[in-house]
Enzyme design. Structure first.
Site, mmCIF file in Angstrom:
data_model
loop_
_atom_site.group_PDB
_atom_site.id
_atom_site.type_symbol
_atom_site.label_atom_id
_atom_site.label_comp_id
_atom_site.label_asym_id
_atom_site.label_seq_id
_atom_site.Cartn_x
_atom_site.Cartn_y
_atom_site.Cartn_z
ATOM 1 N N GLY A 169 -7.399 8.984 6.856
ATOM 2 C CA GLY A 169 -7.518 9.280 8.276
ATOM 3 C C GLY A 169 -8.944 9.291 8.784
ATOM 4 C CG ASP A 179 -1.975 1.049 1.219
ATOM 5 O OD1 ASP A 179 -2.383 1.459 0.120
ATOM 6 O OD2 ASP A 179 -2.414 1.459 2.314
ATOM 7 C CB SER A 192 -12.246 4.340 7.075
ATOM 8 O OG SER A 192 -11.215 3.381 6.933
ATOM 9 N N GLY A 200 -8.991 6.129 1.331
ATOM 10 C CA GLY A 200 -9.635 7.025 2.278
ATOM 11 C C GLY A 200 -11.124 6.798 2.407
ATOM 12 C CG ASN A 246 -7.190 1.000 -0.100
ATOM 13 O OD1 ASN A 246 -7.586 0.266 -0.998
ATOM 14 N ND2 ASN A 246 -5.943 1.440 -0.045
ATOM 15 C CB THR A 247 -11.256 -0.635 5.293
ATOM 16 O OG1 THR A 247 -12.328 -0.439 4.357
ATOM 17 C CG2 THR A 247 -11.771 -0.359 6.697
#
Length: 305
Positions: A179, A80, A211, A209, A251-252
């Site tokens: 974040g 990543d 999440s 990004g 992505n998480t």
């Protein structure tokens, strides 16, 4: 089974579902991610950043590769946000089956040149490549981008970029950010821009990004003594719509860290005399697994293995 990222993502884009790329830093995260994938029969991407590789060393990378090989579902081991050609070569030597070269903070021609260089090296050993065009706000390992400097991906540039580099999947900037602090309320996601990119780029698209930063986890973290500001994540409906428009990899990371730490804080707070790590790392691992499962259900990858 250990497979390349493209083997997982090409099918996902063609069939209209998403696959989670979940970041790991230790044994517990790795176990939680792979156990969730097997229990839900979902393909999965196990992501390691340069920071994770530095922290866990070869013990972490060897464990990740070995467990992926033993898994009963397709698993890709992914670098990543690789910052350099040298970092990518290190991942290739460690047995990764997917690598990302992130030169999105450089000018377009530099990004093309460095990405093409990585593609040539990775493809030579049968590994597939993710690149990034556009910049996401927030902080991700070695990259820090202010909100004012974040640039959304230009659709026409994306087409030219993929044609010139030969990359296998493309991370796009459409309003998400790294974040726990993605803005106030519901962050705006530029779905029309994504739709245009998808028209011009047939390759699987990637959302960084992304999440959710669930408020129940934020409150549990605070209740257990943690300090966190006005954290906000990406709305589930915006993720679903992005998947319908061509996003295949999501992505998480933040959600996993938040769940893991909240459970550890709770366990130690309830029993200050506890010093057996199994007693608090075990429940934390289960919390991560539940987050991974909920994300797989959202992405539509359940039963796709």
């Amino acid at each position: 089974m250990l497979v390349t990222g493209l083997e997982i993502l090409k099918k996902a884009r063609a069939e209209g579902y998403g696959v989670g790329a979940f970041n790991t830093n230790n044994m517990e995260f790795t176990q939680a991610i792979l156990e969730a994938a097997e229990e839900l029969r979902s393909p999965v991407i196990l992501a390691l950043s340069e920071g994770a590789m530095k922290y866990g060393g070869r013990a972490l990378t060897r464990m990740a590769v070995a467990l992926a090989q033993e898994a009963r579902v397709p698993v890709a081991i992914h670098l990543d946000h690789g910052s350099s050609y040298e970092s990518v070569l290190k991942a290739l030597r460690e047995g990764f089956t997917s690598v990302m070269i992130d030169k999105s903070h450089e000018d377009f021609e530099t990004n093309v040149r460095e990405t093409k260089r990585v593609v040539e090296a990775a493809h030579a050993v049968g590994v597939t490549v993710e690149a990034e065009l556009g910049r996401l706000a927030g902080i991700e390992e070695h990259v820090a981008v202010d909100e004012k400097d974040a640039l959304l991906t230009n659709p026409e540039e994306a087409r030219i970029f993929m044609e010139r580099t030969g990359a296998d999947y493309l991370a796009v900037a459409i309003g998400t950010s790294h974040g726990a602090y993605k803005g106030k309320g519901r962050p705006f996601i530029d779905h029309p821009r994504l739709a245009r990119i998808a028209e011009l780029v047939p390759a699987p698209l990637v959302l960084h990004g992304a999440s959710a930063v669930p408020q129940e986890l934020v409150e549990r973290f605070r209740a257990a003594g943690g300090e966190i500001g006005e954290a906000a994540g990406i709305h589930p409906e915006d993720i679903k719509k992005a998947i319908s428009l061509g996003v295949a990899k999501i992505n998480t990371d933040t959600d996993l860290r938040l769940a893991f730490t909240a459970l550890i804080r709770e366990a130690l707070g309830k029993n200050p005399k506890e010093f057996d790590p199994r007693k608090y790392l075990g429940p934390a691992r289960e919390a991560v697994k539940e987050v991974v499962k909920s994300r797989m259900e959202l992405f539509g990858s359940v039963g796709k293995a």
